[in-house]
Design a protein around this motif. Structure first.
Motif, PDB file in Angstrom:
ATOM      1  N   VAL A 222       0.845  -1.197   0.000  1.00 17.46           N
ATOM      2  CA  VAL A 222       0.000   0.000   0.000  1.00 17.46           C
ATOM      3  C   VAL A 222       0.877   1.243   0.000  1.00 17.46           C
ATOM      4  O   VAL A 222       1.868   1.322   0.724  1.00 17.46           O
ATOM      5  CB  VAL A 222      -0.946  -0.005   1.220  1.00 17.46           C
ATOM      6  N   VAL A 223       0.485   2.205  -0.821  1.00 16.12           N
ATOM      7  CA  VAL A 223       1.175   3.492  -0.900  1.00 16.12           C
ATOM      8  C   VAL A 223       0.234   4.531  -0.306  1.00 16.12           C
ATOM      9  O   VAL A 223      -0.771   4.885  -0.910  1.00 16.12           O
ATOM     10  CB  VAL A 223       1.523   3.853  -2.360  1.00 16.12           C
ATOM     11  N   GLY A 224       0.539   4.978   0.887  1.00 18.51           N
ATOM     12  CA  GLY A 224      -0.322   5.936   1.564  1.00 18.51           C
ATOM     13  C   GLY A 224      -0.218   7.333   0.973  1.00 18.51           C
ATOM     14  O   GLY A 224       0.776   7.690   0.338  1.00 18.51           O
ATOM     15  N   ALA A 225      -1.251   8.110   1.178  1.00 13.84           N
ATOM     16  CA  ALA A 225      -1.252   9.504   0.726  1.00 13.84           C
ATOM     17  C   ALA A 225      -0.071  10.223   1.367  1.00 13.84           C
ATOM     18  O   ALA A 225       0.235  10.019   2.544  1.00 13.84           O
ATOM     19  CB  ALA A 225      -2.561  10.179   1.103  1.00 13.84           C
ATOM     20  N   GLY A 226       0.623  11.011   0.591  1.00  7.67           N
ATOM     21  CA  GLY A 226       1.781  11.741   1.090  1.00  7.67           C
ATOM     22  C   GLY A 226       3.066  10.937   1.075  1.00  7.67           C
ATOM     23  O   GLY A 226       4.110  11.430   1.493  1.00  7.67           O
ATOM     24  N   ALA A 227       3.015   9.704   0.588  1.00  8.30           N
ATOM     25  CA  ALA A 227       4.199   8.841   0.584  1.00  8.30           C
ATOM     26  C   ALA A 227       5.210   9.285  -0.471  1.00  8.30           C
ATOM     27  O   ALA A 227       4.872   9.938  -1.457  1.00  8.30           O
ATOM     28  CB  ALA A 227       3.800   7.388   0.328  1.00  8.30           C
ATOM     29  N   GLU A 228       6.439   8.879  -0.229  1.00 11.47           N
ATOM     30  CA  GLU A 228       7.512   9.083  -1.199  1.00 11.47           C
ATOM     31  C   GLU A 228       7.941   7.704  -1.694  1.00 11.47           C
ATOM     32  O   GLU A 228       8.300   6.837  -0.904  1.00 11.47           O
ATOM     33  CB  GLU A 228       8.688   9.793  -0.542  1.00 11.47           C
ATOM     34  N   VAL A 229       7.859   7.506  -3.002  1.00 17.63           N
ATOM     35  CA  VAL A 229       8.237   6.239  -3.621  1.00 17.63           C
ATOM     36  C   VAL A 229       9.500   6.483  -4.436  1.00 17.63           C
ATOM     37  O   VAL A 229       9.536   7.368  -5.288  1.00 17.63           O
ATOM     38  CB  VAL A 229       7.110   5.698  -4.529  1.00 17.63           C
ATOM     39  N   MET A 230      10.538   5.719  -4.145  1.00 14.93           N
ATOM     40  CA  MET A 230      11.795   5.864  -4.859  1.00 14.93           C
ATOM     41  C   MET A 230      12.008   4.630  -5.729  1.00 14.93           C
ATOM     42  O   MET A 230      11.885   3.499  -5.245  1.00 14.93           O
ATOM     43  CB  MET A 230      12.951   6.009  -3.871  1.00 14.93           C
ATOM     44  N   VAL A 231      12.302   4.860  -6.999  1.00 16.34           N
ATOM     45  CA  VAL A 231      12.565   3.781  -7.939  1.00 16.34           C
ATOM     46  C   VAL A 231      14.036   3.868  -8.319  1.00 16.34           C
ATOM     47  O   VAL A 231      14.501   4.911  -8.788  1.00 16.34           O
ATOM     48  CB  VAL A 231      11.689   3.913  -9.210  1.00 16.34           C
ATOM     49  N   LEU A 232      14.784   2.785  -8.089  1.00 15.29           N
ATOM     50  CA  LEU A 232      16.206   2.760  -8.394  1.00 15.29           C
ATOM     51  C   LEU A 232      16.544   1.566  -9.265  1.00 15.29           C
ATOM     52  O   LEU A 232      15.967   0.496  -9.092  1.00 15.29           O
ATOM     53  CB  LEU A 232      17.038   2.670  -7.107  1.00 15.29           C
ATOM     54  N   GLN A 233      17.477   1.747 -10.177  1.00 13.94           N
ATOM     55  CA  GLN A 233      17.984   0.641 -10.958  1.00 13.94           C
ATOM     56  C   GLN A 233      19.319   0.232 -10.377  1.00 13.94           C
ATOM     57  O   GLN A 233      20.156   1.092 -10.080  1.00 13.94           O
ATOM     58  CB  GLN A 233      18.185   1.040 -12.411  1.00 13.94           C
ATOM     59  N   SER A 234      19.515  -1.077 -10.226  1.00 15.85           N
ATOM     60  CA  SER A 234      20.810  -1.568  -9.771  1.00 15.85           C
ATOM     61  C   SER A 234      21.814  -1.333 -10.892  1.00 15.85           C
ATOM     62  O   SER A 234      21.478  -1.399 -12.066  1.00 15.85           O
ATOM     63  CB  SER A 234      20.750  -3.066  -9.483  1.00 15.85           C
ATOM     64  N   ILE A 235      23.029  -1.063 -10.501  1.00 16.92           N
ATOM     65  CA  ILE A 235      24.085  -0.830 -11.477  1.00 16.92           C
ATOM     66  C   ILE A 235      25.110  -1.939 -11.321  1.00 16.92           C
ATOM     67  O   ILE A 235      25.572  -2.217 -10.207  1.00 16.92           O
ATOM     68  CB  ILE A 235      24.737   0.547 -11.263  1.00 16.92           C
ATOM     69  N   ALA A 236      25.435  -2.574 -12.428  1.00 11.77           N
ATOM     70  CA  ALA A 236      26.431  -3.641 -12.412  1.00 11.77           C
ATOM     71  C   ALA A 236      27.605  -3.231 -13.285  1.00 11.77           C
ATOM     72  O   ALA A 236      27.461  -2.462 -14.232  1.00 11.77           O
ATOM     73  CB  ALA A 236      25.815  -4.936 -12.917  1.00 11.77           C
ATOM     74  N   GLY A 237      28.708  -3.748 -12.997  1.00 14.69           N
ATOM     75  CA  GLY A 237      29.888  -3.425 -13.802  1.00 14.69           C
ATOM     76  C   GLY A 237      31.065  -4.243 -13.325  1.00 14.69           C
ATOM     77  O   GLY A 237      30.977  -4.996 -12.377  1.00 14.69           O
ATOM     78  N   GLY A 238      32.137  -4.040 -14.009  1.00 13.75           N
ATOM     79  CA  GLY A 238      33.269  -4.817 -13.561  1.00 13.75           C
ATOM     80  C   GLY A 238      34.534  -4.417 -14.195  1.00 13.75           C
ATOM     81  O   GLY A 238      34.832  -3.516 -14.821  1.00 13.75           O
TER      82      GLY A 238
END
Length: 97
Positions: A81-97
């Motif tokens: 559940v995403v409540g009113a006033g919530a902050e949703v952060m979407v991140l992509q994992s970064i891979a490398g080498g």
């Protein structure tokens, strides 16, 4: 942003698929879930949604989503559940080498 809205934060790489916006504001509502939030985002930014979810609607394994700092994997995943006033952060994992 008003008290009833939900703020979605995007990293630079995903912002490119949302007209360059690093922050999206969507109306909050009772019963709003991550799934319905992503569907609403997809209606406005279909390429962004495809970067977050695969063709079956599952959040891609290299994408991490947090609601007010809590990983949805520790909650109810897309049914969280995403409540009113919530902050949703979407991140992509970064891979490398």
């Amino acid at each position: 942003m008003t008290a009833g809205e939900v703020r979605v934060l995007l990293p630079e790489i995903l912002a490119a698929t949302a007209d360059g916006q690093r922050e999206l504001t969507l109306p909050g509502s009772e019963g709003l879930t991550v799934r319905s939030l992503l569907t609403a985002i997809g209606a406005r930014y279909p390429v962004l949604e495809r970067r977050i979810r695969d063709e079956t609607g599952t959040v891609r394994r290299y994408v991490n989503i947090y609601i007010d700092g809590q990983d949805i994997r520790g909650l109810n995943r897309q049914d969280s559940v995403v409540g009113a006033g919530a902050e949703v952060m979407v991140l992509q994992s970064i891979a490398g080498g």
